[in-house]
Design a protein around this motif. Sequence first.
Motif, PDB file in Angstrom:
ATOM      1  N   HIS A  14      -3.058  13.007   7.717  1.00 46.43           N
ATOM      2  CA  HIS A  14      -2.122  14.570   6.252  1.00 46.43           C
ATOM      3  C   HIS A  14      -2.974  16.130   6.132  1.00 46.43           C
ATOM      4  O   HIS A  14      -3.741  15.973   6.083  1.00 46.43           O
ATOM      5  CB  HIS A  14      -2.802  12.860   4.936  1.00 46.43           C
ATOM      6  N   GLU A  39       2.172   7.399   8.608  1.00 42.50           N
ATOM      7  CA  GLU A  39       2.709   8.512   8.943  1.00 42.50           C
ATOM      8  C   GLU A  39       2.263   9.807   8.180  1.00 42.50           C
ATOM      9  O   GLU A  39       2.003   9.755   7.092  1.00 42.50           O
ATOM     10  CB  GLU A  39       4.551   8.208   8.590  1.00 42.50           C
ATOM     11  N   VAL A  81       1.561  12.835   6.456  1.00 41.44           N
ATOM     12  CA  VAL A  81       2.104  13.783   4.715  1.00 41.44           C
ATOM     13  C   VAL A  81       2.051  14.910   4.900  1.00 41.44           C
ATOM     14  O   VAL A  81       0.782  15.264   5.294  1.00 41.44           O
ATOM     15  CB  VAL A  81       2.458  13.005   4.113  1.00 41.44           C
ATOM     16  N   GLU A 136      -2.791   8.723  -0.363  1.00 36.14           N
ATOM     17  CA  GLU A 136      -1.791   9.345   0.819  1.00 36.14           C
ATOM     18  C   GLU A 136      -0.971  10.350   0.546  1.00 36.14           C
ATOM     19  O   GLU A 136      -0.046  10.248   0.800  1.00 36.14           O
ATOM     20  CB  GLU A 136      -1.722   8.377   1.724  1.00 36.14           C
ATOM     21  N   THR A 169       0.822  11.751  -0.098  1.00 29.56           N
ATOM     22  CA  THR A 169       2.500  11.499  -1.928  1.00 29.56           C
ATOM     23  C   THR A 169       1.971  10.827  -2.439  1.00 29.56           C
ATOM     24  O   THR A 169       2.249   9.302  -1.367  1.00 29.56           O
ATOM     25  CB  THR A 169       3.471  11.907  -0.842  1.00 29.56           C
TER      26      THR A 169
END
Length: 502
Positions: A303, A369, A371, A399, A401
């Motif tokens: 991230h 995933e 970001v 995290e 977003t």
Amino acid sequence: MPALGLDARLIDLLRSDLRAVSFALSEVNDLMGEEASAALLRNERVPALLAARAANSHLATAVRLFVLWDVVEEADVEAALPSIGVEGLSRLGLIEHIDIGVRARVQLQPHEAQIDGETYSWWIASDLGEGLTGTAPGRDHVLGIGGATRTLLELTPREQVDSVLDLGTGCGVQAMYAKTHARRVVATDLSKRAVDFARFNFALNELDIEVREGSLFEPVNKERFDLIVSNPPFVITPDSLRAGGVVEYRDGGRSGDDLVKEVVVGAASHLTAGGRAVMLGNWEIKTDWEEHPRAWAREAGLHAWFVQRERLDPAQYVEMWMRDNGARLAKTAVEYEETYRLWFEDFRERGVSGVGLGIIALANPSGSEPVVVCEEVVTPTSAQGSYMSQTMSEIFNHEITPEITDEEVFTRASDVRQERHFEPGEVDPQVIIATQGDGFGRRIQLNSQVSAVLGACDGELAVGQIITALHVLTEEDREEISRRVYSQLGLLVRAGMLRRIG
């Protein structure tokens, strides 16, 4: 031979003497006075010298010697610092003898840190700055607490963690702050002189911090940390200038912005699950400023939040760092112009149209995933650091977003205001903008539904309850209201305009 001595007995004596004369920040500022203290921040020491010389006290002697680079008679030093004395100070490498007395070889300044309601009083040794000596810094210059250092200190989250890595520690102040909220702190630096200064400062302030010499992540091998902080030598310097020597604290010996890339990518192998990193950096811009940051984040698999605080064209960038290096003091007019030409033409030949200056925040995604968020903001002031740190913590905790559910409750930040722009004679606004008086000074255009939610976030109602209330009041489709609310609500959370409750 180390830059500063590490004789434990002598350091104990020095600490005792500094305490005895009340060599602390508030006392030193009181002695100099508000006007002189302000002038000293502008690298003008004369008002402070006049005040210290007039005071004629043991504290004034210590201030003249360690803070103001004044020549002090040996008898005055012996009287003010009797436990360690002139001989002990000389053996530690803190002073040198000149014909009419002694003068400091380094600067030793009191410093105060305010962390979680606690006040920490320390002493920080660093090399003498250009503002005192009138000379350009040497290749192995160890910087004190400058503007970039303060920015990173203010940005760094201060939650309790098990382990922290201070990458490129310099005089060690980032590691000292980290020790207030971490069980274990490791500080590294390529510069042997910086390592010596850091060890001295940790010993003087009785801090158990491990120091290792080496380049970037090499000294920590495969170790992982909960938090990494770094103010690396990110200045983009052409290879053509390295033969003449560069300043180690600024130039990491890499081409272009490769050093910043190495730190970003390398952090991935040294963060614990959920671990975070905060650093400062510069990046080259050829077309889109986000190109390099996004590429680094993809390679790292982390991230990432890149905040571009300022963009300089090549000429502005060269001039800024030549001023920082005291180039006009160290070079003739011909040498100055040749250095400028080589630096400027290097950017032009490589197609660099600008350089971004900013903040990089990273987090280990722990299987989710990654970001990446890139945004340009109004340049924050140093006073806004605590706000920025809080915003970063909120982002990392969720995290990057933020995932927002109907059950979550938010409160609106006190500095948030709304602008509404109307066509003459119209009742409904055409444009609604949320603005910040603090933080990054953002202006975010809102749809009417999000504007209503922002107004209703007082720490009492959950998001879902507010959406339901809007549905009842307007008779609009609830799913459509929800869609429009959630399309922008995350922006307000990431900007710090909304804070989670609980």
